[in-house]
Design a protein around this motif. Sequence first.
Motif, PDB file in Angstrom:
ATOM      1  N   GLU A   1       5.996   4.014   3.452  1.00  0.00           N
ATOM      2  CA  GLU A   1       5.879   5.204   4.291  1.00  0.00           C
ATOM      3  C   GLU A   1       6.658   6.345   3.662  1.00  0.00           C
ATOM      4  O   GLU A   1       7.829   6.200   3.319  1.00  0.00           O
ATOM      5  N   ARG A   2       5.989   7.502   3.513  1.00  0.00           N
ATOM      6  CA  ARG A   2       6.642   8.676   2.922  1.00  0.00           C
ATOM      7  C   ARG A   2       7.338   9.539   3.973  1.00  0.00           C
ATOM      8  O   ARG A   2       8.351  10.154   3.696  1.00  0.00           O
ATOM      9  N   ALA A   3       6.740   9.633   5.139  1.00  0.00           N
ATOM     10  CA  ALA A   3       7.317  10.426   6.228  1.00  0.00           C
ATOM     11  C   ALA A   3       6.782   9.879   7.542  1.00  0.00           C
ATOM     12  O   ALA A   3       5.620   9.454   7.618  1.00  0.00           O
TER      13      ALA A   3
ATOM     14  N   TRP B   1      10.485   2.236   3.369  1.00  0.00           N
ATOM     15  CA  TRP B   1      10.660   3.673   3.223  1.00  0.00           C
ATOM     16  C   TRP B   1      10.561   4.025   1.737  1.00  0.00           C
ATOM     17  O   TRP B   1      11.313   3.520   0.914  1.00  0.00           O
ATOM     18  N   ALA B   2       9.595   4.883   1.395  1.00  0.00           N
ATOM     19  CA  ALA B   2       9.411   5.317   0.007  1.00  0.00           C
ATOM     20  C   ALA B   2      10.286   6.539  -0.245  1.00  0.00           C
ATOM     21  O   ALA B   2      10.086   7.585   0.364  1.00  0.00           O
TER      22      ALA B   2
ATOM     23  N   PHE C   1       0.848  -1.195   0.000  1.00  0.00           N
ATOM     24  CA  PHE C   1       0.000   0.000   0.000  1.00  0.00           C
ATOM     25  C   PHE C   1       0.879   1.238   0.000  1.00  0.00           C
ATOM     26  O   PHE C   1       1.767   1.393   0.833  1.00  0.00           O
ATOM     27  N   ASP C   2       0.632   2.129  -0.928  1.00  0.00           N
ATOM     28  CA  ASP C   2       1.358   3.387  -1.043  1.00  0.00           C
ATOM     29  C   ASP C   2       0.346   4.520  -0.845  1.00  0.00           C
ATOM     30  O   ASP C   2      -0.440   4.795  -1.735  1.00  0.00           O
TER      31      ASP C   2
ATOM     32  N   GLY D   1      13.115  -1.847   4.898  1.00  0.00           N
ATOM     33  CA  GLY D   1      13.823  -1.675   3.639  1.00  0.00           C
ATOM     34  C   GLY D   1      13.375  -0.426   2.918  1.00  0.00           C
ATOM     35  O   GLY D   1      12.694   0.446   3.485  1.00  0.00           O
ATOM     36  N   THR D   2      13.740  -0.350   1.639  1.00  0.00           N
ATOM     37  CA  THR D   2      13.506   0.846   0.835  1.00  0.00           C
ATOM     38  C   THR D   2      12.801   0.500  -0.464  1.00  0.00           C
ATOM     39  O   THR D   2      13.148  -0.483  -1.129  1.00  0.00           O
TER      40      THR D   2
END
Length: 708
Positions: free
Chosen positions: A274-276, A297-298, A238-239, A333-334
């Motif tokens: 997660e963006r922030a 981490w996005a 999910f983004d 992760g990223t």
Amino acid sequence: MAQTRDLGNGFRDHGVAAPVARSRGAAATVDGDGNNVILVYLSDHRACMSLLTIDARTGESRQVDVPPHNRDSPFAVILSSKNHFLTHFGTTFMDFDPASGTFAFHGKTKDRVAMSMTEDHRGIVWAATYPKSHVVSYDPVSGDLTDHGSLNQEKWPQYPRSMAVGRDGWVYIASVAPPGTKLSLDGAPPADAVISHEANASDAQAMRHLKQGEHTINIHGDGAIKSLTVRAIPEMIFDSIGYRPCPWLKCYGPYNWDLFEKCGIMDAVNVIAERAPLPENAERSAAWQADGKRILWASFVDWKKSQNVPQTVDGIHGFLADHTGLKKPHLDGTLMSEFDGFGYPRGLDEYPIIAKAIRRMGKDPKLASKVFYPYGKFMYLDDRSIEFMAAILDSGYKFAEEIYMQEKPTEQGARNYLDAMVRQRMLRYQAVLPDCQKGMIAVLAYFSIPRETVNVDPNANYMVFMDMQMNLLANDPVFSQLAGVMWYHCAYADEQSLAWSARLLRHYCIEGRRDMLSTDPYELTHIENADFRLGTKGWTITPAEPESTHAQSLRQFGGYQGRYPRADMGDQGMLTIRSAAKPNRFSQRVKHLKPGRLYSVKMFSADYNDMAKGIARKAPHAASITLEDVDILPQRSICELFSRGGGSYAKEGRKSNRWVTFREVFFRPRKTEAQLIISDWESDTKPGGPVGQSLIHNFIELEPYLDQ
């Protein structure tokens, strides 16, 4: 009796007493002509002698004799990822090909009958047999059939009714049990249960990422468990959380963890981007990971432009190892964007260097619990980007492939487009990176609100289009064992698309269904010529003054609404010039409605002169949408001014911004038809805007809306 035959010496054969056989294994699939067929192994007093094929549409059937075998019937069957129907009985392994309607292979083994069958990630089919517990493997490509002998020697018959093969990946566990029951994995105590049935909660679910191999489920509690489901499932991302602003239109949302739960998303995914890090998400994020799910981490690849990272293996490895997603202990992760096969971010020559750094990361024990997912597209285009992708896959990472598709006017056009954009792309990847779908996250677009939307055609049902994309991934063999799915991204999606994406993920990825979830047609027929591509056809025009209402084109109008990717779609509309005497109206009798069902009708409006002259003026565009013989839901209706340059949050005065009004009215029809009336007055008695203002309107989309 008609079938009686005199056999002589006083003997007569009266034929079959009852022409009945029972099923010993069935599957639904397609034949070589694309027809939906049902395959059934038939067994009667002689045991299994034939396979029945039934055309699901016409009901026509045909029996195919099974290959020679010792008298027996199937106990296990499997429809493989390559669309072959396989079984093993009477010491004979059989491979039926629905495309040709014949048995493609049969061969002898050393034990009687398969009690369980499965297919591994390479397409090899495995069987465990009765009574001596042999393991048999069959390679449908080479035709090699191997009997590996008995797993366990006993004096009594053995019934191997389950098998475990696979690779590292996600598992879905669901149970129905009395309150107080707990389920744990691999001998863990009740305190470490993956599922706890609390009071008044008889059903529960969990998702866990497990290593390849055998695992056990331990049940703790006094009551009997009523049902247990265990399935291998793909990665569902999910983004995103922590994105601001979210969404881009203030009239929706606010989008937060509560809303995502309400839409069903948090029960349908196992990974969050997660963006922030927002304080409001901290507690829930920790609980999410405690439940065995992951957070990535996005981030963006622009780090190479903004920081002095040496373009060496040491330099890139050092930076990535120190990157937020790989360094912070609370992240798994990223997910890093964007990469492509054209040379972004800084040329194709950098990919071999990055590839070496990636391989080093994959062997770094400090990063063993972390993942690195590049996000991009068309990486098969160049040998250097292919080298980068090979490093990703060899290191056990996955890649997120951006596949953003807009609607097409017809269902066949949409299917052709999906084939070109999705299936053919996958084949091109597989030509240079065999089986790479097992490491691919298919990133589909559900951005569906102004500023950026692939819901571009008001005569196409966007929910059905989303379903068609998932259905293709679930059914086409080229996507067999696809690593995962992700919808991009929530700030661009309306609430209906969010909820629908969750249902699609559950339908296809968790429940393993292959049928379409939607029952509505792709082509919306409620309104004719909803985007005015055919001028005023289908519309009744009631101008306030001569020539004050007519069809008009406006270059870039669709682009300023955010229709993506940019084309000339949306550059036609209905022009109204507001009169002081009475409103301009254009209307149509809308059809094919279901009384009581929830619908919405949308519309874009803008100041024609401002758009044509490049004037960035933030001012309202008074208009109204009226429907007769319906019940309007005014509390849900939407009217919002936005700009492509920032949605509702765009800055006034920026020269590049052009302002558009988005409207959406929700209603339930009382009859199968209703009268739709659009006016350039705020109401029947109030203009609401300056006299003489020229407005252009289009995208009159009327479609069913999810009722939750």
